[in-house]
Design a protein around this motif. Sequence first.
Motif, mmCIF file in Angstrom:
data_model
loop_
_atom_site.group_PDB
_atom_site.id
_atom_site.type_symbol
_atom_site.label_atom_id
_atom_site.label_comp_id
_atom_site.label_asym_id
_atom_site.label_seq_id
_atom_site.Cartn_x
_atom_site.Cartn_y
_atom_site.Cartn_z
ATOM 1 N N UNK A 104 50.410 -30.000 51.085
ATOM 2 C CA UNK A 104 49.814 -29.804 52.408
ATOM 3 C C UNK A 104 48.301 -29.771 52.227
ATOM 4 N N UNK A 105 47.603 -30.201 53.289
ATOM 5 C CA UNK A 105 46.143 -30.053 53.265
ATOM 6 C C UNK A 105 45.726 -28.819 54.056
ATOM 7 N N UNK A 106 46.750 -28.099 54.569
ATOM 8 C CA UNK A 106 46.473 -26.890 55.347
ATOM 9 C C UNK A 106 46.346 -25.721 54.373
ATOM 10 N N UNK A 107 45.136 -25.319 54.144
ATOM 11 C CA UNK A 107 44.845 -24.307 53.129
ATOM 12 C C UNK A 107 45.561 -22.979 53.416
ATOM 13 N N UNK A 108 45.886 -22.750 54.707
ATOM 14 C CA UNK A 108 46.590 -21.511 55.044
ATOM 15 C C UNK A 108 47.903 -21.384 54.293
ATOM 16 N N UNK A 109 48.567 -22.509 54.057
ATOM 17 C CA UNK A 109 49.878 -22.455 53.402
ATOM 18 C C UNK A 109 49.781 -22.689 51.906
ATOM 19 N N UNK A 110 48.573 -22.900 51.411
ATOM 20 C CA UNK A 110 48.371 -22.955 49.956
ATOM 21 C C UNK A 110 48.000 -21.543 49.506
ATOM 22 N N UNK A 111 46.879 -21.060 50.006
ATOM 23 C CA UNK A 111 46.522 -19.689 49.615
ATOM 24 C C UNK A 111 45.754 -18.929 50.683
ATOM 25 N N UNK A 112 45.610 -19.518 51.871
ATOM 26 C CA UNK A 112 44.839 -18.859 52.916
ATOM 27 C C UNK A 112 45.510 -17.600 53.419
ATOM 28 N N UNK A 113 46.819 -17.711 53.738
ATOM 29 C CA UNK A 113 47.538 -16.532 54.242
ATOM 30 C C UNK A 113 47.633 -15.488 53.129
ATOM 31 N N UNK A 114 47.778 -16.002 51.912
ATOM 32 C CA UNK A 114 47.872 -15.100 50.762
ATOM 33 C C UNK A 114 46.576 -14.304 50.606
ATOM 34 N N UNK A 115 45.439 -15.001 50.724
ATOM 35 C CA UNK A 115 44.152 -14.306 50.589
ATOM 36 C C UNK A 115 44.006 -13.234 51.675
ATOM 37 N N UNK A 116 44.415 -13.602 52.901
ATOM 38 C CA UNK A 116 44.350 -12.617 53.998
ATOM 39 C C UNK A 116 45.254 -11.433 53.700
#
Length: 224
Positions: A85-97
Motif C-alpha cells: 500500500x502507499x497509504x502510510x497509515x496502514x504501514x506504520x501511521x496508525x501504529x505511530x499514533x
Amino acid sequence: MLSNVKHIFKLDPNKEISDENLQRVCESGTDLILVGGTDGVTEDNVLDLLARVRRYSVPLALEVTNVDSVTAGFDHYFVPSVFNTDDINYRDGILAQALESHFPVIDFEEISLFPYIILNEDSKAFKKSNAYLPDEKRLTSILHMMDKLYKFPYIYIEYSGKLGSIDKVKEISNTLENSKMIYGGGIRNAEEAGEYSEVADIVVVGNAIYDDLKQALKTVARSK
Ligand SMILES: CC(C)=CCC/C(C)=C/CC/C(C)=C/CC/C(C)=C/CC/C(C)=C/CC/C(C)=C/CC/C(C)=C/COP(=O)(O)OP(=O)(O)O
Ligand SMILES: O=P(O)(O)OC[C@@H](O)CO
Ligand SMILES: [Mg+2]
C-alpha cells in the motif's frame, strides 16, 4: 512466539461461535489461536473470546486492528503492517499514533510485527488498507525489501477469503532467504492444508471454522 508453529486458527471476534465448536477448535491440536478481523472488532467481543478460549491450554494471541480493542491477557500481540500500500497509515501511521497513547503500558517483549502482503483485491483487509495489486516486478522488489533489507522473521502472504495460486505462492517462497512465510487464505480442507504447508512455514485457517468446521479441523494434522 512462532518458532514451533505450523498451524494457526484465526477466530474473528465479529463472528458467532458456539461453546461446543470453540472447544473443538481449542482442542484440535492447532499451535496457536489468533484473534482478529478487519471490522467489527470491539473491546467487548475480544474480551468475550479471550475469556472463552482461556479455559483451554492452547496459546492465544491478538492481532491488533484497532487501538480500542486492545485487551490485556493475551500471550502475545501481533501488529499488522501492510507493504503493498502507499497509504502510510496502514504501514506504520496508525501504529505511530497508537504508540503515542499506549507507549507507557506496552511490554515490547509481548509484541511483534506482522508484515503483510495482501493479494486478494476483494478482501476487506485489501480495501481497508488501500492496498494495490503489485505486478510481478514490483512484488519481487517488495519481497526483496522485506526479506533482504528488513530481514523480517516472518512475512504474511494474505489471500483472505480465497486460495492463492499455488504457483505464485511457491514463487514467493523461493524468493525468500531470511524470512519465513505465513500463508493465509481460502484453506478449507486437509488436502489444501497439506499443499500449502509444503510451501509455507505456517498456514492460517479462518473462514472455514465458521463455514465447515469438520473439514477445518482436518487441516491441523495435515499442516504438521
Ligand atoms: C495493556 C496492553 C495489553 C497493552 C498492549 C499494547 C498493545 C499491543 C498496543 C498496540 C497498539 C497498537 C500498536 C495498535 C496499532 C493498531 C494498528 C497498527 C492498526 C492497523 C491495522 C491494519 C493495518 C489494518 C489493515 C487491515 C489488516 C491488514 C488487517 C489484518 C487482519 C486481517 C487480514 C484480517 C482478515 O480480514 P478479512 O478476511 O479481509 O475480513 P474478515 O474480517 O471479514 O475475515
Ligand atoms: O479466512 P481465510 O480465507 O481462511 O484466511 C485466513 C487468514 O489469512 C485471514 O486473515
Ligand atoms: Mg476472516
